[in-house]
Design an enzyme around this catalytic site. Structure first.
Site, PDB file in Angstrom:
ATOM      1  N   TRP A 100       1.362   6.901   8.670  1.00 34.52           N
ATOM      2  CA  TRP A 100       1.690   5.464   8.617  1.00 34.52           C
ATOM      3  C   TRP A 100       3.049   5.193   9.258  1.00 34.52           C
ATOM      4  O   TRP A 100       3.218   4.218   9.988  1.00 34.52           O
ATOM      5  CB  TRP A 100       1.651   4.938   7.177  1.00 34.52           C
ATOM      6  CG  TRP A 100       0.276   5.020   6.578  1.00 34.52           C
ATOM      7  CD1 TRP A 100      -0.097   5.766   5.492  1.00 34.52           C
ATOM      8  CD2 TRP A 100      -0.919   4.359   7.030  1.00 34.52           C
ATOM      9  NE1 TRP A 100      -1.441   5.591   5.257  1.00 34.52           N
ATOM     10  CE2 TRP A 100      -1.957   4.748   6.167  1.00 34.52           C
ATOM     11  CE3 TRP A 100      -1.192   3.474   8.081  1.00 34.52           C
ATOM     12  CZ2 TRP A 100      -3.273   4.272   6.322  1.00 34.52           C
ATOM     13  CZ3 TRP A 100      -2.497   3.004   8.236  1.00 34.52           C
ATOM     14  CH2 TRP A 100      -3.509   3.413   7.364  1.00 34.52           C
ATOM     15  N   ASP A 167       8.105   0.233   4.075  1.00 32.04           N
ATOM     16  CA  ASP A 167       6.674   0.081   3.841  1.00 32.04           C
ATOM     17  C   ASP A 167       6.414   0.659   2.455  1.00 32.04           C
ATOM     18  O   ASP A 167       6.508   1.865   2.256  1.00 32.04           O
ATOM     19  CB  ASP A 167       5.904   0.851   4.926  1.00 32.04           C
ATOM     20  CG  ASP A 167       4.389   0.890   4.668  1.00 32.04           C
ATOM     21  OD1 ASP A 167       3.940   0.339   3.650  1.00 32.04           O
ATOM     22  OD2 ASP A 167       3.669   1.478   5.503  1.00 32.04           O
ATOM     23  N   LYS A 191      -3.410  -1.089  -2.828  1.00 33.19           N
ATOM     24  CA  LYS A 191      -3.193   0.177  -3.522  1.00 33.19           C
ATOM     25  C   LYS A 191      -2.581   0.006  -4.909  1.00 33.19           C
ATOM     26  O   LYS A 191      -2.680   0.903  -5.707  1.00 33.19           O
ATOM     27  CB  LYS A 191      -2.349   1.107  -2.673  1.00 33.19           C
ATOM     28  CG  LYS A 191      -3.194   1.721  -1.566  1.00 33.19           C
ATOM     29  CD  LYS A 191      -2.446   1.921  -0.308  1.00 33.19           C
ATOM     30  CE  LYS A 191      -3.410   2.298   0.805  1.00 33.19           C
ATOM     31  NZ  LYS A 191      -2.860   2.016   2.106  1.00 33.19           N
TER      32      LYS A 191
HETATM   33  C1  PLP Z   1      -2.738   2.094   3.465  1.00 32.94           C
HETATM   34  C2  PLP Z   1      -1.404   2.093   4.052  1.00 32.94           C
HETATM   35  C3  PLP Z   1      -1.096   1.299   5.174  1.00 32.94           C
HETATM   36  C4  PLP Z   1      -2.120   0.467   5.888  1.00 32.94           C
HETATM   37  O1  PLP Z   1      -2.450  -0.637   5.163  1.00 32.94           O
HETATM   38  P1  PLP Z   1      -3.433  -1.757   5.744  1.00 32.94           P
HETATM   39  O2  PLP Z   1      -3.207  -2.882   4.805  1.00 32.94           O
HETATM   40  O3  PLP Z   1      -4.811  -1.172   5.685  1.00 32.94           O
HETATM   41  O4  PLP Z   1      -3.037  -2.054   7.129  1.00 32.94           O
HETATM   42  C5  PLP Z   1       0.203   1.321   5.627  1.00 32.94           C
HETATM   43  N1  PLP Z   1       1.148   2.065   5.033  1.00 32.94           N
HETATM   44  C6  PLP Z   1       0.881   2.844   3.965  1.00 32.94           C
HETATM   45  C7  PLP Z   1       1.971   3.652   3.335  1.00 32.94           C
HETATM   46  C8  PLP Z   1      -0.408   2.878   3.440  1.00 32.94           C
HETATM   47  O5  PLP Z   1      -0.677   3.651   2.370  1.00 32.94           O
END
Ligand code: PLP
Length: 358
Positions: A100, A167, A191
């Protein structure tokens, strides 16, 4: 309904009361005789949900003055380009802790120079790099607090001499965060805080408006600040479930209580991984172990039993334990809504498997 212990990485388990409230709101939203997906987002009934959800974020994360909480579409992946679009003039610094982080860097390179402060790529990201320094001439420094695929996590709020961008997709609302250390925090909801479809951005207003480029309307955070996240139609149903999830977090006692439960769940599972003769953890430095995604594999001499354990775990009523293809083995995602009972059931399943096979 069949009882399943859900360990999916995302989308994943959500609090049952939030799902129940969602079912009710789909039928009749606040006694309006309309579904939450039928009513206009310009009604006072809907606007109160927006306001309350923002207020819950501010309360739970103790967000200081000067910050805005935005609910956008596009997922965390779209934020990979929003961030440099809005903040990168010349150079940005990134900590490369996984796929990511890598994807975020790739987008930033479209807008300027990217300095990789450190990377653990050569060891399949099995630890958080240590001993790096943040360049003081960068426009911002970007980190990924929890690395969903590899099960590593930066569990503290670091000090940065430049704007810190994080993030937090996979450890959002899993612990108290010192928001004032960050200029911008973002994450997809799916998540820890809701279903897929809404992306949360927490941004300090004074970092905006400093880039030299012209920003397209929808990509400019200021558009959404001004529009109260309703410049265009917001993803109403995901926001509704997020609202209920925030209420559930508050009812658990807030983030201190959530963090305590997350530590207890993770300790129980890591303890089993370390003591069970058939399994071992994949993250080399125990301090880096994620409280959200617990990654483990079979001990070398039991390697060929991997498929057997996956099949056995399904018989025990477990879902989602297969590890990401780049790491292999197993991953138990034990986000906020995952219960102690779920983790206890997994531990019992691992012990039973070892009794039969070790
Ligand atoms: C799942 C995830 C993403 C991507 O998320 P989307 O909403 O599907 O674009 C980005 N960063 C991390 C750390 C993730 O776990």
């Amino acid at each position: 309904m069949k009882k399943v212990h859900i360990f999916n990485a995302g989308p994943c388990k959500l609090p049952q009361p939030a799902i129940e409230a969602g079912i009710e709101a789909l039928k009749d939203f606040k006694g309006t005789g309309m579904s939450v997906i039928e009513i206009s987002h310009r009604t006072k009934e809907w606007e109160s949900i927006m306001d309350e959800t923002v207020a819950l974020w501010k309360e739970l994360y103790n967000i200081p003055e000067g910050y805005h909480v935005l609910f956008l579409g596009g997922g965390a992946s779209t934020q990979f380009c929003y961030v440099p679009f809005n903040l990168l003039n010349k150079k940005a610094a990134y900590l490369d802790t996984g796929v990511w982080a890598h994807k975020a860097m790739k987008e930033a390179k479209l807008f300027g120079e990217v300095e990789v402060v450190a990377s653990s790529e050569s060891t399949t990201y099995n630890h958080i790099p240590k001993g790096w320094t943040i360049p003081t001439d960068a426009d911002y420094f970007h980190i990924t607090t929890n690395n969903t695929i590899y099960g590593t996590e930066i569990k503290e709020d670091i000090d940065s001499p430049v704007t810190l961008v994080a993030d937090m997709s996979s450890d959002f609302m899993s612990r108290p965060v010192d928001v004032k250390k960050y200029g911008l925090i973002y994450g997809g909801a799916q998540k820890n805080v809701g279903p897929a479809g809404v992306t949360v951005v927490i941004v300090r207003e004074d970092i905006l408006g400093k880039v030299n480029r012209t920003l397209p309307t929808m990509i400019d955070y200021r558009t959404h600040i001004k529009g109260g996240s309703m410049f265009n139609t917001p993803p109403v149903f995901p926001i509704f479930i997020m609202h209920e999830t925030m209420k559930w977090i508050k009812a658990q006692g807030g983030l201190e209580a959530i963090q305590k439960m997350n530590i207890e769940k993770a300790n129980l599972l890591y303890n089993e991984i370390d003591n069970n003769p058939m399994f071992k953890g994949t993250v080399i430095d125990k301090a880096d172990r994620s409280l959200m995604n617990v990654c483990f594999v079979m001990e070398d001499k039991y390697k060929e039993k991997e498929a057997d354990f996956l099949a056995f775990s399904k018989e025990c009523g477990m879902a989602g334990l297969k590890g990401h293809r780049s790491v292999g083995g197993f991953r138990a995602s034990i986000y906020n809504a995952c219960t102690m009972e779920d983790v206890q059931a997994l531990v019992a399943c691992m012990q039973e498997f070892a009794k039969k096979n070790a």
